[in-house]
Design an enzyme around this catalytic site. Sequence first.
Site, PDB file in Angstrom:
ATOM      1  N   HIS A  17       0.839  -1.207   0.000  1.00 46.36           N
ATOM      2  CA  HIS A  17       0.000   0.000   0.000  1.00 46.36           C
ATOM      3  C   HIS A  17       0.880   1.266   0.000  1.00 46.36           C
ATOM      4  CE1 HIS A  17      -3.023  -2.720   2.254  1.00 46.36           C
ATOM      5  NE2 HIS A  17      -3.540  -2.507   1.049  1.00 46.36           N
ATOM      6  N   LYS A  41     -18.486  -5.075   8.706  1.00 48.92           N
ATOM      7  CA  LYS A  41     -17.336  -5.983   8.772  1.00 48.92           C
ATOM      8  C   LYS A  41     -16.644  -5.805  10.106  1.00 48.92           C
ATOM      9  CE  LYS A  41     -15.826  -6.702   4.019  1.00 48.92           C
ATOM     10  NZ  LYS A  41     -14.753  -6.407   3.085  1.00 48.92           N
TER      11      LYS A  41
END
Length: 162
Positions: A17, A41
């Site tokens: 990332h 989530k």
Amino acid sequence: MKSAIYPGTFDPMTYGHLDIIKRAANIFDELIVGVLDNKEKTPLFSADVRVNILKEATKDLPNVKVESFGGLLSDYCKSKGIYVVVRGLRAVTDFEYELQMSQINRKLSDNKLDTVYFNTSLKYSYLSSSSVKQIAQFGGDLTDFVPDFVADMLLEKFDQKN
Ligand code: PNS
């Protein structure tokens, strides 16, 4: 000023990332890293912690801002007047999902939102947050995958769980 957003779950941020963030920050005047806060989530790290990890890792990049967002990415982009989404592609297997997401975002934004893809550097092409979590869970070496402070946070998290 040309701004772009790099959205993701970042649970947790990896060197893969970070590599995309640095390369995109070299191209755009401003890069917002958008951390998805999805209440449905249950990520390992809360959105606040994920944001703080990214803030620490990007503190030397002046044109990078880290924020969390909820709901639709297209709505968030509209609220910020941003029309470029940055995503990383590790392999062909990522492509189908990414293409679908890009088409949906374009449709939801009246064709305003475009997605640009950065091919992940070869040395990170196998890396994912899920594999990093699995390695951490079993006490594997995380040196090449995440910054040391993130490795410490992961090990502490799994220590608490066990
Ligand atoms: O790091 P990830 O999990 O691959 O990132 C996925 C993300 C956060 C970019 C994507 O799930 C997203 O944009 N979610 C927000 C909800 C949304 O806009 N959905 C419509 C596009 S499929």
